[in-house]
Design a protein around this motif. Sequence first.
Motif, PDB file in Angstrom:
ATOM      1  N   THR A 156       0.844  -1.192   0.000  1.00  0.00           N
ATOM      2  CA  THR A 156       0.000   0.000   0.000  1.00  0.00           C
ATOM      3  C   THR A 156       0.884   1.248   0.000  1.00  0.00           C
ATOM      4  N   MET A 157       0.252   2.419   0.016  1.00  0.00           N
ATOM      5  CA  MET A 157       1.014   3.669  -0.009  1.00  0.00           C
ATOM      6  C   MET A 157       2.046   3.686   1.119  1.00  0.00           C
ATOM      7  N   ALA A 208       0.704  12.878   1.708  1.00  0.00           N
ATOM      8  CA  ALA A 208      -0.485  12.093   1.341  1.00  0.00           C
ATOM      9  C   ALA A 208      -1.703  12.780   1.923  1.00  0.00           C
ATOM     10  N   LYS A 211      -7.669  10.197   2.472  1.00  0.00           N
ATOM     11  CA  LYS A 211      -8.340   9.176   1.671  1.00  0.00           C
ATOM     12  C   LYS A 211      -7.359   8.195   1.045  1.00  0.00           C
ATOM     13  N   GLU A 212      -6.174   8.670   0.700  1.00  0.00           N
ATOM     14  CA  GLU A 212      -5.182   7.792   0.089  1.00  0.00           C
ATOM     15  C   GLU A 212      -4.668   6.719   1.047  1.00  0.00           C
TER      16      GLU A 212
END
Length: 217
Positions: A156-157, A208, A211-212
Motif C-alpha cells: 500500500t502507499m 499524502a 483518503k489515500e
Amino acid sequence: MESVRDPELPGRLLRTERDVLVPLLRARPDEDFALRTCCPGWTVRHVLAHCGAALMRVVEGRFEEGVFSPESNDRDIAERAEWSNSRVVDELERGMTEAGPVIAKAEHGLLDGIALGEWVHAGDVREAFGEPGAYAGEGLGYALELLAGLTRARRTMPLLARLDGRDGPIVLGADSPDPATYTGAAPTLIRLLAGRPLTGTRYELTGANEKELVFFG
C-alpha cells in the motif's frame, strides 16, 4: 523491506481482545446493543453479529462465492435477527477463541486481515458505548504489528508513522525512499487507516491525504 509473517499474531490479537470485549458486552444492558455505531446503518448488535458470523465462517471453512461482500454481511446479520443478544455474544466469543489456529494455517496470510478487522470493529463498539480508548487497549501493539505486516505485504502507499510515546517509527506499505509521514497518537493512526471518524483528533500528515491512506473500512 521484506515482510516476515508471524502466523500466531492474528490469534493473539483475537484472544487478547476477547478477554476485554466479551466481559464488557456481558455487563451491558440489552438496550445498549441498539446503539448506533460509526458503521453506516449498523447498530452495536449488527456489528457483533457480523463479527461472529465472519469468524465462524473462518472456523468452519465456509467461503462461498461473494463471502464478506456487503450483501453477504447483510445476510449473515439477518440470519441472526431472532437470536438473543447473549447468543450473539456467545458466537462471537467462540469465534475469537477458535479462529486463530485456522488463520495461522492459511497460505500467504490470506485471512490475517480478518483478525485486524475484528479488532477495529471492537473499537467501533467501544466508541458507541462511550468507552475511553476505543481503538487502544491491550491489543493495540498486536494490531499495529499486524497492520504493518499487512500493508507491507500488500504494498500500500508508503507511510512512516512516528507514534507518540513509542521508540522508533513504524514502516507501513511499499518500500520507498520518500514515504508519506504521520506524527501523532497510535489510536488516531488506526482511525485514519480504517476510515473511522477523526473528529477531535490531532496529528500531522505530509506527503499524502487521508483518503489515500485508508487501508480498510
